[in-house]
Design a protein around this motif. Structure first.
Motif, PDB file in Angstrom:
ATOM      1  N   ARG A 197       5.871  94.681  -8.416  1.00  0.00           N
ATOM      2  CA  ARG A 197       5.597  95.014  -9.814  1.00  0.00           C
ATOM      3  C   ARG A 197       6.259  96.342 -10.201  1.00  0.00           C
ATOM      4  O   ARG A 197       6.745  96.495 -11.327  1.00  0.00           O
ATOM      5  N   CYS A 220       8.882  96.616 -13.282  1.00  0.00           N
ATOM      6  CA  CYS A 220       8.717  97.611 -14.335  1.00  0.00           C
ATOM      7  C   CYS A 220       9.966  98.474 -14.456  1.00  0.00           C
ATOM      8  O   CYS A 220      10.433  98.773 -15.568  1.00  0.00           O
ATOM      9  N   TRP A 228       3.538  98.412 -19.958  1.00  0.00           N
ATOM     10  CA  TRP A 228       4.152  97.297 -19.231  1.00  0.00           C
ATOM     11  C   TRP A 228       3.155  96.227 -18.812  1.00  0.00           C
ATOM     12  O   TRP A 228       3.405  95.041 -18.952  1.00  0.00           O
ATOM     13  N   VAL A 255       0.631  98.632 -14.122  1.00  0.00           N
ATOM     14  CA  VAL A 255       1.703  98.180 -13.227  1.00  0.00           C
ATOM     15  C   VAL A 255       1.160  97.988 -11.822  1.00  0.00           C
ATOM     16  O   VAL A 255       1.430  96.980 -11.164  1.00  0.00           O
ATOM     17  N   MET A 294       1.742 104.518 -13.724  1.00  0.00           N
ATOM     18  CA  MET A 294       1.798 103.074 -13.479  1.00  0.00           C
ATOM     19  C   MET A 294       0.403 102.460 -13.391  1.00  0.00           C
ATOM     20  O   MET A 294       0.214 101.305 -13.781  1.00  0.00           O
ATOM     21  N   VAL A 331       6.320 102.418 -19.202  1.00  0.00           N
ATOM     22  CA  VAL A 331       5.359 102.382 -18.113  1.00  0.00           C
ATOM     23  C   VAL A 331       3.922 102.277 -18.614  1.00  0.00           C
ATOM     24  O   VAL A 331       3.070 101.650 -17.953  1.00  0.00           O
ATOM     25  N   ASP A 380      12.625  96.669 -16.247  1.00  0.00           N
ATOM     26  CA  ASP A 380      12.322  96.595 -17.675  1.00  0.00           C
ATOM     27  C   ASP A 380      12.450  97.949 -18.376  1.00  0.00           C
ATOM     28  O   ASP A 380      12.531  98.004 -19.613  1.00  0.00           O
ATOM     29  N   GLN A 381      12.459  99.035 -17.625  1.00  0.00           N
ATOM     30  CA  GLN A 381      12.665 100.354 -18.225  1.00  0.00           C
ATOM     31  C   GLN A 381      14.111 100.570 -18.679  1.00  0.00           C
ATOM     32  O   GLN A 381      14.408 101.555 -19.360  1.00  0.00           O
TER      33      GLN A 381
END
Length: 303
Positions: free
Chosen positions: A28, A32, A301, A266, A261, A298, A35-36
């Motif tokens: 995960r 993340c 997410w 996350v 996170m 973050v 996706d950042q």
């Protein structure tokens, strides 16, 4: 921007509350970070708590992380070790499982066992024989002096030494000298330390930065504006994130990314292995007070 440029944050290593590694949580973390909008990912570095992880855990984290990234982003695997043979073995393992490059500090063990300039050169040369690009991490943690002439010799004489993460005092001055004297041999001049000196380092010639995984999506615009030649916009973007970066750098360290996170769903725990103490509640509260207005990936997410 060059091949070796942009923002390549360090992935934190999540642990369960009982101190065991959360391998599913690691996946995960990777998702993340993809996706950042990062340009790459570094695993098993100091901000990954590499000094608190066993050799077997390191092996599994390398394999799981590289398999889960599945080519979505290039991955740097940190392979630092005092023993050259072990550093070589770690680099070969990383290569076998798809790493794009490796990162190394100079050989050291504790406060007194430090590699000489020649021993450092030889270790990097032998790891270079594995055939992966190497990022030299010039970090105060090692206690090993890496003067510019030594770094230039490594860049010119060791084919795989291509990148330099400079995070010593007065980083910009060292980067400026390295870039000016090294020319094309310095393919990837980077800074670190959570981007606390990023703007000055970019002006000195840095093409990339290795931050934590806390707010890289909010730091990345500094590099983008600078690369586009808009110093005013880069300065404004830098000023926007600097309070959060300063708090992370001076108060939290590697605990900040995991705290963020957890807050963003996350990972389930921000546990750090003893003897690392948890963040003080006031320190954590101040961290969130500084990063919430930035609206980083973050914090949203996992929600």
């Amino acid at each position: 921007m060059t091949k070796y440029s942009g923002i390549w944050p360090v992935a934190p290593t999540p642990f369960h509350p009982d101190g065991t590694v959360d391998y599913e949580g690691m996946k995960r973390v990777i998702d993340c970070m993809v996706d950042q909008g990062n340009d790459g990912i570094c695993i098993l570095a100091n901000y990954s708590e590499q000094f608190l992880i066993s050799d077997e855990e390191r092996r599994k984290l390398t394999e799981i992380s590289l398999a889960h990234v599945a080519g979505r982003l290039p991955v740097i695997v940190t392979v630092s070790h005092f023993a050259t043979q072990i550093a070589v073995e770690r680099a070969q393992h990383a290569k076998d499982h798809g790493a794009a490059m490796v990162m190394m500090m100079a050989p050291y063990h504790g406060a007194l066992m430090r590699g000489t300039a020649e021993q450092t050169f030889e270790q990097f040369a032998r790891v270079g024989d594995v055939g992966l690009p190497i990022m030299v991490q010039d970090a105060p943690l090692s206690g090993v002096d890496l003067p510019v002439p030594l770094l230039l010799r490594m860049a010119r004489e060791i084919e795989m030494v291509k990148l330099f993460k400079i995070e010593c005092p007065q980083t910009a001055a060292k980067l400026r000298a390295l870039v000016a004297e090294g020319g094309d041999a310095i393919e990837g001049p980077f800074d670190g330390e959570e981007a606390i000196t990023l703007l000055a380092d970019l002006e000195a010639g840095a093409t990339g930065t290795m931050t934590s995984a806390m707010i890289p999506d909010q730091i990345k615009p500094v590099l983008q504006h600078f690369a586009a030649g808009d110093l005013t916009a880069a300065t404004e973007a830098y000023a926007r994130v600097l309070p959060a970066v300063n708090h992370e750098n001076r108060q939290c360290g590697f605990r900040s990314a995991k705290a963020a996170m957890v807050e963003g769903g996350v990972i389930a725990s921000d546990f750090c292995r003893h003897p690392i103490a948890p963040l003080h509640p006031q320190t954590k509260e101040a961290l969130f007070r500084l990063i919430r207005p930035l609206d980083p990936v973050v914090l949203n997410w996992g929600k």
